[in-house]
Enzyme design. Sequence first.
Site, PDB file in Angstrom:
ATOM      1  CG  HIS A 169      -7.532   3.341  18.590  1.00 41.71           C
ATOM      2  ND1 HIS A 169      -6.812   4.414  18.120  1.00 41.71           N
ATOM      3  CD2 HIS A 169      -7.274   2.309  17.738  1.00 41.71           C
ATOM      4  CE1 HIS A 169      -6.149   4.054  17.042  1.00 41.71           C
ATOM      5  NE2 HIS A 169      -6.414   2.791  16.790  1.00 41.71           N
ATOM      6  CG  ASP A 222      -2.863   2.853  14.861  1.00 49.53           C
ATOM      7  OD1 ASP A 222      -3.083   2.148  15.862  1.00 49.53           O
ATOM      8  OD2 ASP A 222      -3.765   3.203  14.087  1.00 49.53           O
ATOM      9  CD  GLN A 230      -0.896  -0.741   3.667  1.00 50.70           C
ATOM     10  OE1 GLN A 230      -2.101  -0.909   3.599  1.00 50.70           O
ATOM     11  NE2 GLN A 230      -0.209  -1.112   4.739  1.00 50.70           N
ATOM     12  CD  GLU A 262       0.257  -3.299  10.402  1.00 54.74           C
ATOM     13  OE1 GLU A 262       0.322  -3.210   9.154  1.00 54.74           O
ATOM     14  OE2 GLU A 262      -0.769  -2.997  11.063  1.00 54.74           O
ATOM     15  CG  ASP A 294      -7.154  -1.170  14.344  1.00 61.44           C
ATOM     16  OD1 ASP A 294      -7.818  -0.545  13.497  1.00 61.44           O
ATOM     17  OD2 ASP A 294      -6.378  -0.610  15.138  1.00 61.44           O
ATOM     18  CG  ASP A 346      -1.223 -13.205   5.916  1.00 64.68           C
ATOM     19  OD1 ASP A 346      -1.794 -14.223   6.330  1.00 64.68           O
ATOM     20  OD2 ASP A 346      -1.765 -12.380   5.164  1.00 64.68           O
TER      21      ASP A 346
END
Length: 287
Positions: free
Chosen positions: A62, A86, A31, A106, A156, A138
């Site tokens: 959150h 994040d 991305q 993540e 998330d 992954d």
Amino acid sequence: MTAPLLFHPAADALYGFAGARRLACADTPWQRIEVWDTPQLGCLFTLDGRPMTSAGDEFIYHECMTHPAALTHPAPRAALVLGGGDGGAARQLLRHPGIGRIVVAELDPDVVRLTGDYLPQVRGDAFEDPRVELVIGDAAAFVASTQERFDLVVLDLTPPDSPAAGLYTREFYAALKRVMTADALVSLHLGSPFHHTERVGRLLDTLHQAFAVVRPLAAYVPLYGSLWFMAIASDSLDPACADLATLQARMAERQLEGLRYYDAQLHATLLKTPLTARDKLPGHLKL
């Protein structure tokens, strides 16, 4: 140099923030990540041009993604965050002292790097806390390989038309249940009932096929420019059955203080879908 930062949540919709300044940009294998500074919400980051988190209002998203589910559970001990690079979800989950283990899976290490550089207040010290393990890779592969079991799972993630597409399926939810305890709860975000009506309905239908209990939550998130739907799903616990006295007692027992959006009195309101959104999603809510 500053310019308007514009978002297109749907083909016929446009909103944005005047006076934005781009601070960083990275094209990764998955991305494009951009970090912007805005007068309205401070620093924020986008993925492929879509807003993800801002310093100014991240607490709304959150807190809603973590505390309603965590307080519905009588004693959560382990949590899994899929995505969440994040660190905001992990930081909120750490407020529950009984949670001794949090795994954050993540996909993109540059999300961790750039949000840490430009939005450090979102994660705080979460990734330095010994209770938190950050796993880069992954999320589906982690779920397939781990032998751990979790009381809370927070999806998330980016929307389903992204590299996270496979994590919004009935097949993935079946795989996820293998790592969930019997009374575990799952939190995820669905999108705007006004701009993403078809997507939200489809996601709700898939959740109803996979879980016995599905409860939408609705909150206005300024960064997203709309009322935003999230959901809690479980096979045994129902957040709508958590009464005010129980929630207040659990918050006091866990010394859950200093929140900026969620509290026990708001819990029931979050779970009440506004009539305008209900009219957009007939047959999908099953309230």
